[in-house]
Design a protein around this motif. Structure first.
Motif, mmCIF file in Angstrom:
data_model
loop_
_atom_site.group_PDB
_atom_site.id
_atom_site.type_symbol
_atom_site.label_atom_id
_atom_site.label_comp_id
_atom_site.label_asym_id
_atom_site.label_seq_id
_atom_site.Cartn_x
_atom_site.Cartn_y
_atom_site.Cartn_z
ATOM 1 N N CYS A 183 42.911 76.238 -10.718
ATOM 2 C CA CYS A 183 44.350 76.471 -10.619
ATOM 3 C C CYS A 183 45.123 75.890 -11.799
ATOM 4 N N ASP A 184 44.689 74.747 -12.352
ATOM 5 C CA ASP A 184 45.421 74.141 -13.461
ATOM 6 C C ASP A 184 44.909 74.588 -14.828
ATOM 7 N N HIS A 185 43.850 75.418 -14.870
ATOM 8 C CA HIS A 185 43.368 76.027 -16.105
ATOM 9 C C HIS A 185 43.011 77.493 -15.813
ATOM 10 N N PRO A 186 44.018 78.347 -15.544
ATOM 11 C CA PRO A 186 43.711 79.729 -15.128
ATOM 12 C C PRO A 186 43.051 80.567 -16.210
ATOM 13 N N ARG A 187 43.138 80.157 -17.478
ATOM 14 C CA ARG A 187 42.523 80.919 -18.560
ATOM 15 C C ARG A 187 41.214 80.306 -19.037
ATOM 16 N N LEU A 188 40.717 79.344 -18.282
ATOM 17 C CA LEU A 188 39.460 78.704 -18.656
ATOM 18 C C LEU A 188 38.308 79.704 -18.588
ATOM 19 N N VAL A 189 37.527 79.766 -19.658
ATOM 20 C CA VAL A 189 36.353 80.633 -19.708
ATOM 21 C C VAL A 189 35.128 79.745 -19.869
ATOM 22 N N ILE A 190 34.199 79.827 -18.942
ATOM 23 C CA ILE A 190 32.994 79.015 -18.994
ATOM 24 C C ILE A 190 31.995 79.654 -19.970
ATOM 25 N N GLU A 191 31.568 78.878 -20.930
ATOM 26 C CA GLU A 191 30.617 79.364 -21.918
ATOM 27 C C GLU A 191 29.187 79.201 -21.408
ATOM 28 N N LYS A 192 28.246 79.781 -22.124
ATOM 29 C CA LYS A 192 26.851 79.742 -21.705
ATOM 30 C C LYS A 192 26.309 78.315 -21.677
ATOM 31 N N LYS A 193 26.682 77.521 -22.661
ATOM 32 C CA LYS A 193 26.180 76.147 -22.695
ATOM 33 C C LYS A 193 26.730 75.330 -21.538
ATOM 34 N N ASP A 194 27.985 75.592 -21.150
ATOM 35 C CA ASP A 194 28.556 74.884 -20.002
ATOM 36 C C ASP A 194 27.872 75.306 -18.704
ATOM 37 N N ALA A 195 27.621 76.616 -18.559
ATOM 38 C CA ALA A 195 26.907 77.081 -17.368
ATOM 39 C C ALA A 195 25.498 76.510 -17.323
ATOM 40 N N GLN A 196 24.865 76.395 -18.501
ATOM 41 C CA GLN A 196 23.514 75.830 -18.554
ATOM 42 C C GLN A 196 23.496 74.388 -18.073
ATOM 43 N N LYS A 197 24.513 73.610 -18.440
ATOM 44 C CA LYS A 197 24.583 72.220 -18.000
ATOM 45 C C LYS A 197 24.738 72.131 -16.481
ATOM 46 N N VAL A 198 25.584 73.001 -15.935
ATOM 47 C CA VAL A 198 25.770 72.994 -14.477
ATOM 48 C C VAL A 198 24.467 73.342 -13.769
ATOM 49 N N LEU A 199 23.764 74.350 -14.256
ATOM 50 C CA LEU A 199 22.538 74.801 -13.596
ATOM 51 C C LEU A 199 21.388 73.814 -13.782
ATOM 52 N N GLU A 200 21.425 73.040 -14.826
ATOM 53 C CA GLU A 200 20.404 72.009 -14.988
ATOM 54 C C GLU A 200 20.589 70.888 -13.974
ATOM 55 N N ARG A 201 21.839 70.594 -13.648
ATOM 56 C CA ARG A 201 22.126 69.530 -12.681
ATOM 57 C C ARG A 201 22.084 70.029 -11.245
ATOM 58 N N VAL A 202 22.262 71.351 -11.054
ATOM 59 C CA VAL A 202 22.182 71.949 -9.706
ATOM 60 C C VAL A 202 21.173 73.092 -9.787
ATOM 61 N N PRO A 203 19.884 72.807 -9.805
ATOM 62 C CA PRO A 203 18.873 73.836 -10.078
ATOM 63 C C PRO A 203 18.758 74.910 -9.016
ATOM 64 N N GLN A 204 19.275 74.683 -7.803
ATOM 65 C CA GLN A 204 19.145 75.698 -6.757
ATOM 66 C C GLN A 204 20.140 76.848 -6.929
ATOM 67 N N LEU A 205 21.130 76.696 -7.803
ATOM 68 C CA LEU A 205 22.129 77.739 -7.996
ATOM 69 C C LEU A 205 21.520 78.957 -8.688
ATOM 70 N N ARG A 206 22.022 80.145 -8.288
ATOM 71 C CA ARG A 206 21.630 81.390 -8.923
ATOM 72 C C ARG A 206 22.829 82.170 -9.476
ATOM 73 N N TYR A 207 24.015 81.965 -8.913
ATOM 74 C CA TYR A 207 25.221 82.615 -9.409
ATOM 75 C C TYR A 207 26.330 81.569 -9.526
ATOM 76 N N VAL A 208 26.988 81.531 -10.683
ATOM 77 C CA VAL A 208 28.120 80.637 -10.911
ATOM 78 C C VAL A 208 29.261 81.474 -11.487
#
Length: 445
Positions: free
Chosen positions: A393-418
């Motif tokens: 809500c406070d960053h409505p134009r935020l775009v998650i890059e591939k490296k940021d998604a990679q960091k999230v998925l490394e810390r939460v390995p059970q995720l398949r869609y973000v």
């Protein structure tokens, strides 16, 4: 490809289900592919006359152009299970010399398909007797179990024949008319032993408390129920109806705020899925009233899925921490999914939800950027979590890059869609256990 066993080819072709063009191409490869693709190619027949011109001018019934023509061949008739009619149904052809349009061939086709189970009649406009003839032909479909019609198939001339359909398991009525409700009570009484799903969708302004009270005793076997918007119905009327449905597993209601007290004692011991449609909420009192309403309905249920749908996407995101904490406490053992994209959740409420609801598999919420950054530290107890959707809500134009998604998925390995602000990342796991990311959705701002 020619050496593949037929069973494997069938498993491959099934992934193309609903893709008519791909299935048609598969059917031309060889006999093996033809045998695998043909049942799927003719499983669902869809007819949609366009708006421009008369139907007999712009819609031709010729082999090789539309599956509808070939579906009436003796070799293909048994494959048809679902039929959908929408678009624009115009007047009858002007003369006998004009080729017979598709619309006039539908009644004959329905009688030729022995296994048709579901029929949808939802044209955007209809004139002439075509719909009446189609509804009459439905009585000759021995396997028919599901019927969906809109207001154009509910006028005074069609309703007597429509109400003669029996042995239905699912009945969906879009924008039901007064003519429908005049015969609905007697029709539902005939379907009492077989009907499992009843959906009254859209504008249900003609649905009154009296009609609902008469129909409810005949819905004792109902497992799925939907009620559209009717300002004539108060919460006490809806709650009285729901209290008589002990087998109800799926519920879809249209909410509007009422400035009166809630009835107490509602018990829905079998309810698993609850969907709420509501108008935009603009203040915290609106959010509090909706939260209380949801809690009153689901308080005694083993709820698995909760979904809220706003009629507008531009409404503000209000805080629903109270409802989220209630779900984490009351439904922690059964809750599998929360789809509330316009509900704002603070960090502590989200952490409580993820710590207590260990079976949670997916959720969609609005959060602050600080909560998004802290999210990977909240998921230790959610071993089944595979899909998350955030609106920041406070960053409505935020775009998650591939490296940021990679960091999230490394810390939460059970995720398949973000998904963050409309940008979605999907994890692909190879046979070598290597994880790769694909950006599957991107919404430009």
């Amino acid at each position: 490809m020619m050496n593949l066993p037929p069973e494997l080819i069938g498993d491959i072709v099934v992934f193309l289900d609903k893709d008519i063009h791909a299935l048609y191409s598969c059917a031309l490869v060889c006999h093996t592919f033809h045998n695998a693709a043909t049942p799927l190619l003719y499983k669902r027949i869809h007819v949609s006359p366009p708006k421009v011109g008369l139907a007999w001018q712009v819609v031709e019934d010729t082999l090789g152009r539309k599956p509808f023509a070939a579906s009436r061949l003796p070799s293909h008739r048994a494959y048809v299970e679902e039929f959908t009619l929408n678009g624009y149904i115009t007047k009858i052809r002007p003369s006998r010399q004009t080729p017979i349009p598709i619309i006039d061939r539908i009644p004959e086709a329905l009688q030729l398909w022995p296994n048709v189970q579901a029929v949808t009649l939802a044209p955007q406009k209809a004139t002439g007797p075509a719909l009446l003839n189609i509804v009459k032909a439905l009585r000759c479909c021995p396997s028919l179990r599901s019927v969906t019609v809109n207001e154009f198939a509910m006028d005074d001339d069609i309703m007597p024949d429509l109400a003669k359909l029996i042995h239905l398991r699912e009945l969906t009525l879009l924008h039901p008319t007064r003519a429908l409700f005049m015969v609905l009570c007697s029709w539902i009484s005939k379907l009492e032993d077989t009907l499992l799903s009843l959906h009254l969708l859209g504008n249900c302004g003609s649905l009154t408390p009296g009609i609902l009270r008469i129909v409810t005793p005949h819905l004792s076997n109902i497992q799925s129920l939907s009620l559209g918007l009717s300002y004539a119905l108060a919460d006490m009327d809806i709650f009285a109806c729901l209290s008589q449905l002990p087998q109800l597993r799926s519920l879809r209601l249209r909410y509007y705020r009422q400035y009166r007290g809630f009835p107490s004692g509602l018990m829905l011991p079998a309810l698993r899925q609850f969907t709420v449609l509501h108008t935009p909420l603009f203040c915290k009192e609106d959010a509090s009233a909706l939260s209380t309403w949801i809690r009153r309905i689901s308080q005694s249920s083993p709820l698995e899925t909760l979904q809220t749908i706003s009629s507008e996407n531009s409404c503000p995101s209000l805080c629903f921490d109270g409802l989220i904490s209630h779900l984490a406490s009351q439904h922690r053992r059964t809750l599998l999914a929360i789809q509330m994209p316009k509900a704002y959740a603070r960090g502590p409420a989200l952490r409580t939800l993820l710590n207590k609801c260990t079976a949670l598999q997916r959720f969609s919420l609005t959060v602050a950027f600080s909560t998004l950054k802290a999210f990977p530290t909240m998921t230790d107890a959610c071993a089944e979590l595979n899909t998350v959707t955030f609106d920041v809500c406070d960053h409505p134009r935020l775009v998650i890059e591939k490296k940021d998604a990679q960091k999230v998925l490394e810390r939460v390995p059970q995720l398949r869609y973000v998904t963050v602000n409309g940008v979605s990342w999907k994890v692909r796991v190879s046979f070598m256990n290597a994880c790769m990311l694909d950006c599957i959705v991107f919404l430009s701002f």
